[in-house]
Design a protein around this motif. Structure first.
Motif, PDB file in Angstrom:
ATOM      1  N   SER A  29       0.835  -1.195   0.000  1.00 59.30           N
ATOM      2  CA  SER A  29       0.000   0.000   0.000  1.00 59.30           C
ATOM      3  C   SER A  29       0.878   1.256   0.000  1.00 59.30           C
ATOM      4  O   SER A  29       1.754   1.401  -0.836  1.00 59.30           O
ATOM      5  N   THR A  30       0.685   2.170   0.962  1.00 61.91           N
ATOM      6  CA  THR A  30       1.513   3.373   0.994  1.00 61.91           C
ATOM      7  C   THR A  30       2.974   3.053   1.275  1.00 61.91           C
ATOM      8  O   THR A  30       3.869   3.826   0.904  1.00 61.91           O
ATOM      9  N   GLY A  31       3.238   1.915   1.920  1.00 62.88           N
ATOM     10  CA  GLY A  31       4.617   1.502   2.171  1.00 62.88           C
ATOM     11  C   GLY A  31       5.395   1.279   0.893  1.00 62.88           C
ATOM     12  O   GLY A  31       6.628   1.389   0.880  1.00 62.88           O
ATOM     13  N   ALA A  32       4.695   0.969  -0.208  1.00 63.05           N
ATOM     14  CA  ALA A  32       5.375   0.783  -1.482  1.00 63.05           C
ATOM     15  C   ALA A  32       5.984   2.088  -1.972  1.00 63.05           C
ATOM     16  O   ALA A  32       7.078   2.103  -2.551  1.00 63.05           O
ATOM     17  N   ALA A  33       5.285   3.200  -1.764  1.00 63.88           N
ATOM     18  CA  ALA A  33       5.829   4.499  -2.157  1.00 63.88           C
ATOM     19  C   ALA A  33       7.081   4.809  -1.351  1.00 63.88           C
ATOM     20  O   ALA A  33       8.084   5.303  -1.894  1.00 63.88           O
ATOM     21  N   ALA A  34       7.042   4.521  -0.042  1.00 66.65           N
ATOM     22  CA  ALA A  34       8.216   4.734   0.796  1.00 66.65           C
ATOM     23  C   ALA A  34       9.364   3.833   0.357  1.00 66.65           C
ATOM     24  O   ALA A  34      10.532   4.249   0.351  1.00 66.65           O
ATOM     25  N   ALA A  35       9.061   2.592  -0.027  1.00 69.03           N
ATOM     26  CA  ALA A  35      10.088   1.665  -0.495  1.00 69.03           C
ATOM     27  C   ALA A  35      10.761   2.194  -1.756  1.00 69.03           C
ATOM     28  O   ALA A  35      11.988   2.134  -1.905  1.00 69.03           O
TER      29      ALA A  35
END
Length: 223
Positions: free
Chosen positions: A113-119
């Motif tokens: 989810s939003t963690g993918a953008a941070a990754a």
């Protein structure tokens, strides 16, 4: 197998994590959970368990402190602060490069989810420290200009019954300048709760990491 709870320093914050390293691990996968979740996410823990059977270590960590989590539950001010989350993943990559059991290993980042953008943002900031990125039901669009700066190969996993996120991933794939693959999991919705959906995510993630390891795109972490 080494299993321990760790504290990762990140710009004055101490972030809790669960580090599990199989014997003779070939790489370590750093997990970035989505908004409103934590290192205890049952979906990410299931995927992490499958990756460990393939000889990959895993670090599941909280991206917010306990105080920040409590504040975020009221205001939701941190969960979409992608630059903050990205910097904390960078700190975790640096930390892994300093630990005896992981400093010689390449790192992949798995974001949900939003963690993918941070990754993706972390991969853009540490081009020599990340050999692969995997996104599950991710929001890569939230990485903004970092998309064009990512050097690591990117796997985008999206549920077939998650049309808006699929559209956003298709647009992100066109913007990426690095090798990438958009894989649709048939019948899956955003959380991949359908029977067999998460198992397919784990299989695809494992194969993506193994493919990049075979390709030799595996530089140990650099500070």
């Amino acid at each position: 197998m080494i299993s321990e709870t760790v504290l990762v320093p990140a710009q004055g914050a101490m972030l809790a994590g669960d580090l599990v390293m199989p014997d003779q691990a070939r790489a370590v996968v750093l997990f970035a959970h989505g908004s409103g979740s934590s290192r205890h996410s049952p979906r990410n823990r299931m995927v992490a368990g499958e990756l460990r059977t393939a000889g990959l270590g895993t670090l599941l960590m909280d991206l917010l402190t306990e105080d920040e989590e409590r504040q975020d539950m009221i205001t939701a001010e941190h969960r979409f602060d992608i630059p903050l989350l990205g910097r904390r993943l960078v700190a975790a990559i640096v930390w892994l490069g300093e630990q005896a059991e992981t400093k010689h290993l390449p790192v992949a980042v798995f974001g949900a989810s939003t963690g993918a953008a941070a990754a993706l943002m972390a991969a853009a900031q540490r081009p020599r420290g990340v050999f692969a990125v995997i996104s599950r039901g991710g929001r890569p669009d939230l990485a903004d200009d970092a998309l064009e700066q990512v050097c690591a190969p990117v796997l985008l996993l999206v549920g077939g019954r998650d049309p808006e996120v699929l559209r956003l991933n298709e647009e992100a794939a066109r913007r990426l300048r690095t090798p990438n693959k958009l894989q649709v999991v048939p019948g899956a919705t955003h959380l991949f709760e359908e029977p067999g959906a998460l198992e397919e995510v784990a299989r695809q993630a494992r194969e993506w990491c193994e493919e990049q390891l075979r390709a030799g795109q595996t530089t140990p972490m650099r500070r």
